[in-house]
Design a protein around this motif. Structure first.
Motif, mmCIF file in Angstrom:
data_model
loop_
_atom_site.group_PDB
_atom_site.id
_atom_site.type_symbol
_atom_site.label_atom_id
_atom_site.label_comp_id
_atom_site.label_asym_id
_atom_site.label_seq_id
_atom_site.Cartn_x
_atom_site.Cartn_y
_atom_site.Cartn_z
ATOM 1 N N VAL A 1 31.494 36.128 51.266
ATOM 2 C CA VAL A 1 32.350 35.745 50.151
ATOM 3 C C VAL A 1 31.492 35.448 48.933
ATOM 4 O O VAL A 1 30.322 35.077 49.058
ATOM 5 C CB VAL A 1 33.206 34.516 50.517
ATOM 6 C CG1 VAL A 1 34.233 34.869 51.577
ATOM 7 C CG2 VAL A 1 32.337 33.360 50.987
ATOM 8 N N PHE B 1 39.874 34.398 42.734
ATOM 9 C CA PHE B 1 39.088 33.940 43.872
ATOM 10 C C PHE B 1 39.709 32.632 44.360
ATOM 11 O O PHE B 1 39.888 31.694 43.571
ATOM 12 C CB PHE B 1 37.626 33.707 43.470
ATOM 13 C CG PHE B 1 36.951 34.926 42.889
ATOM 14 C CD1 PHE B 1 36.325 35.846 43.711
ATOM 15 C CD2 PHE B 1 36.953 35.157 41.517
ATOM 16 C CE1 PHE B 1 35.702 36.968 43.177
ATOM 17 C CE2 PHE B 1 36.338 36.265 40.971
ATOM 18 C CZ PHE B 1 35.716 37.176 41.809
ATOM 19 N N ARG C 1 40.330 32.183 50.377
ATOM 20 C CA ARG C 1 39.874 33.305 51.189
ATOM 21 C C ARG C 1 38.528 33.833 50.728
ATOM 22 O O ARG C 1 37.928 34.667 51.393
ATOM 23 C CB ARG C 1 40.912 34.429 51.163
ATOM 24 C CG ARG C 1 42.256 34.040 51.752
ATOM 25 C CD ARG C 1 43.196 35.235 51.778
ATOM 26 N NE ARG C 1 44.482 34.878 52.322
ATOM 27 C CZ ARG C 1 45.534 34.501 51.594
ATOM 28 N NH1 ARG C 1 45.419 34.452 50.279
ATOM 29 N NH2 ARG C 1 46.681 34.190 52.151
ATOM 30 N N ASP C 2 38.050 33.339 49.580
ATOM 31 C CA ASP C 2 36.792 33.809 49.015
ATOM 32 C C ASP C 2 35.707 32.740 49.041
ATOM 33 O O ASP C 2 34.704 32.866 48.342
ATOM 34 C CB ASP C 2 37.013 34.280 47.584
ATOM 35 C CG ASP C 2 38.069 35.363 47.502
ATOM 36 O OD1 ASP C 2 37.844 36.438 48.075
ATOM 37 O OD2 ASP C 2 39.118 35.119 46.878
ATOM 38 N N ILE D 1 28.868 39.895 43.539
ATOM 39 C CA ILE D 1 30.247 40.147 43.991
ATOM 40 C C ILE D 1 30.353 41.578 44.484
ATOM 41 O O ILE D 1 30.004 42.530 43.782
ATOM 42 C CB ILE D 1 31.245 39.885 42.852
ATOM 43 C CG1 ILE D 1 31.239 38.404 42.461
ATOM 44 C CG2 ILE D 1 32.657 40.301 43.269
ATOM 45 C CD1 ILE D 1 32.138 38.088 41.283
#
Length: 1022
Positions: free
Chosen positions: A345, A599, A602-603, A641
């Motif tokens: 992540v 974001f 879940r990130d 990212i």
């Protein structure tokens, strides 16, 4: 590599190992520091990862032994509970109710999935949607491992036996390997097909290999402990994990055997499964101590950073057997109590800054790009590309943090204000205690510190002061930020007293956003955010971005501009990234569509934004984005990212029709009568399945696409028999769509009542019924008319009898008496002159009466054409105006009672035309059509007034009303067409079924003389 290989015997290999060990002991004794590298620390196993898991309560299988991924992207999981497929959302058991204990799984390049079983159940293969036996000879107690070589042959390690423990399936034929092939009689634990095509075989106590093109296995001279495993790194190096530790045993290029230094402490049972991920990290699953990760062992060697992850670190269990990397880069770990997934992540926790500070976290970015963070006990400096380092310990928590002009930052505590720079710090003691909510240094060097009830404090050139007119309940300054022009903007929760100020006051009069939650330094402007959206209060028109159109604008507590033309925001909806140009464009033209990247939890986000003053998000000089949560300081590196460029594979799984579920298959036919279906589909995007977007449509019913997110079902209703095609597309979390839709062609069978012959028969039946109803109704109406006709005939006969028996007989008697009187005065000329004319008139009246009675009794024989001609001849005052009668069609007999009604209508119309129209020509016509009977009177006179045509007509005039009533009595329709100066046409139209007599034989026109000849007879009879 030569096929001759290393033919040294086990005794020679043992001697070589002893010699190497002795030399190592000598070096250790003679050279301080020689020997194994210091054992690395075990720390921070989840940094850079988010962990998800599926427990037994969530449907995951227990005691997982193996994980793999098939060509369609489905994850396959095997264990004591059986064989399962997993799409990231749903576990689907494969094999029905069969009791399968799966020990290993292999996904072949062909798309087949090979399933190794325990307890002597042998080997299965999943092919074309079903499990079938692979026909392996001499099944062992369990299958320990499987591998596919370059040619597509399947190698099987059969555990629990020492003889013929290795088998191969190639070209549909099985071959077993034993001592004749060079392998010692030992159980096989692990297989590895290297990139160069070499097959590595890990036995109970040794490792052998089979180079490409060789027929015999070669010993490597490497001794191992049971249950060992091999892994290959990105450069072709072969790594061994056993009870003695993890080490590289062969280098790329030639496969030279070596005894590398170990990376890990010896494990109780060694690594049961090991792999190198796409970033070069080594992962090992242990029997009872979780999963070990060696970060970048190729670059750092024995000093590599080692992390360990077990139940205490977030796994469902520390008893792990399987570790696997899927095609999206996620790491899957099979444990005793369920399935775990580690996903890389972008959000990571700032190392070195304590979590769960009892005071608010603070952030500030200095002018040189250095980021500073503060928690309850200290202040930390974060240099470009480096981790946080504490630069100051504090006696009390830091209340506010802000940039200090061109150098360093200000840190405000309960006791003092500290200016911290790279060269040290300066302290400015507070004149009195107050709690600073935020701080901001303007272009004049004044540091503003809003303090709610304590007012607005400021520090300039080392001197403290407070803004006058503020105090408890007045103004309540709560936040501060520096504008692009260098002035300070101060937010007041109340109303700021009027008067000039060196700062910009933002008080409740500026609140159009549902309560100011964020005072934000936007790109070249001041922005405020609240529950309803984002506003630029100082821009012309005060542009406003409504959260209904832009959900990310609500309740923002931080906004910062990045180094690459982007802006970063932080609020209740998480962190978002947006192009600054897009943000400015939306502010210029609210309603403009903008793209953002969100974001959330879940990130890697692990807590919510702080609801406090000051900067909640800052960007460092190296581009890294730092933001403060209630739990800790977090960071995103935009350069790191990753975008998931792998388009998901889409599959249509089944269709529910009624109470029955049908597996998706080409040519599927649903039962007759199906009108509603529920189609289940899925997509194999495993990273964030909750963000998968689907589009689907049903050709044959609806051509339009339906778009849904994280909904894996499509419902259609009001379907009928026919052929349909269901199409489904999917996009992963980064919006990458599948190139081609998954398609399912199916049909719905026709029920017997939906077939062509049934519909034809039904149509004929309905038509017959309608005709029958029509016939019955026609017969009923005809019967009613005949009854009325019979009743009228009887009435005519009664009237005729009455006239004959009373009036005519009486008149005849009177005539006879007067005739006797006339005969008595035959010689009296004067009496004869009086009596004879009276008798002649009486005779005429008698003849006329007899004709009337004769007409009443002979109604059936009346000729309508003759009657109309007689009617026209009686119009003595219209010579030259009345045209001859026009007759169209072959004359037919009308129902008897219609004759008088038609004559009455024509008489009224004809009289009106003669008397009132002033016409120079009047026409009368009859039309005997097959569908209707029509009679009309037409003139070219002055026309009829609108008043006359209205319902009711003129008062005292009932001619038109009577004609309409007679037309309705005949089931007909009267139409009047007239215009001033253009004449009038009155038309009577009666449907044929109500006008003509049944059989309607043509009327035989009688000669006019027949009527004339009857007059002498009547006179004679008189």
């Amino acid at each position: 590599m030569s096929c001759d290989g290393n033919r040294q015997g086990p005794v020679v290999a043992l001697l070589k190992r002893l010699i190497r060990a002795a030399l190592l002991l000598v070096l250790t004794a003679l050279l301080p520091g020689a020997g194994f590298a210091a054992e690395p620390t075990i720390t921070d196993a989840l940094r850079g990862f988010a962990i998800n898991h599926w427990s037994l309560e969530e449907g995951a299988p227990s005691r997982i032994n193996a994980i793999t991924q098939s060509a369609d992207g489905m994850l396959w999981i095997g264990g004591v509970d059986g064989l399962f497929r997993f799409d990231g959302v749903t576990f689907e058991k494969v094999g029905g109710d069969r009791r399968l204990i799966v020990s290993d799984i292999l996904a072949a390049r062909s798309g087949d999935v090979w399933v190794g079983l325990a307890r002597g159940q042998g080997l299965l293969v999943y092919r074309h949607g079903r499990l079938e036996s692979a026909g392996m000879p001499n099944p062992s107690r369990e299958i320990n491992d499987m591998a596919e070589d370059r040619s597509g042959a399947i190698w099987v390690a059969r555990g629990g036996r020492g003889v013929l423990s290795l088998a191969r399936l190639a070209g549909g034929r099985w071959q077993e390997f034993g001592a004749a092939s060079g392998l010692p009689e030992q159980p096989v634990w692990n297989l590895l097909v290297a990139r160069d095509g070499t097959l590595w075989v890990v036995l109970e106590r040794a490792i052998y290999r089979l180079p490409p093109g060789c027929a015999r296995f070669q010993p490597t001279g490497l001794g191992v402990t049971p249950r060992s495993s091999l892994a290959e790194d990105a450069h072709g190096g072969i790594w061994l994990s056993d009870r003695e530790g993890t080490r590289r045993v062969a280098r790329s290029g030639g496969g030279k055997i070596e005894q590398g230094q170990r990376l890990l402490h010896p494990e109780p049972a060694g690594g049961t499964r090991s792999l190198f991920d796409r970033r070069g990290d080594l992962w090992e699953a242990t029997w009872s101590d979780g999963v070990v990760r060696v970060i970048d062992p190729l670059q750092r060697g024995p000093g590599s950073k080692v992390t360990r992850l077990g139940m205490a670190g977030g796994l469902l269990s520390s008893q792990t057997r399987a570790v696997f990397e899927d095609r999206e880069g996620n790491i899957w770990i099979g444990s005793e109590l369920g399935l775990n997934m580690l996903r890389r992540v972008p959000i990571t926790v700032a190392p070195g800054i304590p979590a769960n500070s009892y005071s608010t976290y603070r952030l500030a970015a200095a002018a040189d790009g250095t980021v500073y963070a503060a928690e309850a006990a200290g202040v930390y400096r974060i240099a470009a590309g480096a981790d946080p380092v504490r630069v100051m310990a504090t006696r009390s928590p830091v209340e506010a943090l802000c940039a200090a002009g061109a150098d360093g930052i200000w840190a405000i505590t309960h006791e003092a204000a500290f200016r911290i720079t790279a060269n040290g710090r300066s302290e400015f003691a507070k004149p009195r205690p107050f709690i600073a909510q935020a701080c901001a240094q303007d272009r004049d060097g004044t540091v503003w510190m809003p303090a709610l009830d304590d007012g607005l404090m400021h520090l300039r050139a080392g001197r403290w002061g407070s803004w006058p007119g503020l105090g408890p309940g007045i103004g309540d300054p709560a936040n501060a930020v520096i504008l692009p022009d260098g002035r300070a903007a101060i937010q007041f929760r109340g109303t700021m007293p009027a008067g000039p100020t060196p700062f910009v006051a933002i008080d409740r009069r500026f609140d159009h956003v549902g309560g100011i939650e964020g005072l934000l330094a936007g790109p070249g402007m001041l922005l405020i955010s609240g529950a309803t959206g984002l506003e630029a209060p100082m821009q012309p028109g005060r542009p406003f971005l409504d959260k209904a159109r832009y959900p990310w604008t609500a309740s923002l507590n931080g906004l910062a501009q990045g180094r690459s033309g982007d802006s970063w925001g932080f609020g209740d909806n998480g962190v978002f990234q947006i192009r600054t140009a897009d943000l400015l464009r939306a502010l210029e033209r609210p309603g403009t569509a903008v793209a953002i990247r969100q974001f959330d939890f879940r990130d890697g986000l692990n807590s919510f934004v702080q609801k406090s003053g000051g900067s909640q998000i800052v960007v460092g000089g190296d581009g890294r984005v730092w933001f403060a949560t209630r739990r800790n300081i977090l960071m995103i590196d935009p350069e790191a990212i990753m975008r998931n460029s792998l388009a998901p594979a889409v599959m249509i799984r089944s269709i529910l029709a009624g109470r029955h579920r049908f597996n998706a298959a080409e040519g599927l036919t649903l039962p007759a009568g199906t009108t509603r279906i529920e189609a289940d589909f899925t997509a194999t995007s495993l990273s964030v399945p909750q963000r998968v977007t689907f589009r689907y449509r049903l050709l044959g019913s609806d051509e339009a696409w339906t778009t849904v997110r994280n909904v894996r079902q499509g419902i259609y209703a009001d379907l009928g028999p026919g052929h349909y095609t269901l199409e489904v597309l999917a996009a992963n979390e980064d919006g990458v769509w599948s190139k081609e839709p998954a398609r399912l062609h199916f049909s719905i069978a026709r029920a017997f009542h939906q077939t062509l012959w049934f519909r034809t028969l039904a149509a004929l039946t309905i038509g017959g019924l309608l005709y029958l109803i029509y016939s019955l109704r026609l017969r009923q109406v005809s019967g009613q008319i005949q009854q009325r006709m019979l009743a009228r005939t009887h009435e005519r006969e009664r009237i005729a009898r009455e006239l004959h028996d009373t009036m005519i007989q009486g008149v005849q008697g009177l005539i006879l008496r007067f005739q006797a009187v006339a005969d008595h005065f035959a010689d009296d000329p004067a009496a004869q002159a009086v009596l004879m004319p009276a008798l002649d008139r009486a005779e005429e009246m008698l003849v006329e009466g007899r004709e009337r009675v004769s007409g009443l009794r002979r109604a059936d024989d009346r000729d309508l054409v003759s009657e109309v001609e007689r009617l026209m001849s009686e119009q003595l005052n219209s010579p030259g105006v009345l045209a001859p009668l026009t007759v169209t069609g072959k004359p037919r007999r009308l129902l008897p009672e219609l004759v008088d009604e038609v004559l009455a209508v024509l008489s009224e119309a004809l009289c009106n035309a003669v008397r009132h129209s002033g016409a120079s020509r009047i026409e009368v016509g009859l039309a005997f059509g097959s569908l209707s009977f029509t009679a009309f009177v037409r003139d070219n006179g002055i026309g009829i007034s609108n008043v006359v045509e209205l319902p009711g007509g003129r008062e005292g005039h009932y001619g038109l009303i009577g004609m309409n009533e007679r037309a309705r009595t005949m089931k007909g329709r009267l139409r009047i067409e007239s215009a001033a100066g253009f004449g009038t046409e009155i038309t009577l139209r009666v449907p044929a079924r109500f006008a003509y007599l049944p059989g309607d034989a043509p009327i035989q026109r009688k000669a006019a003389a027949e009527s004339a000849a009857a007059a002498p007879d009547r006179k004679a009879s008189a």
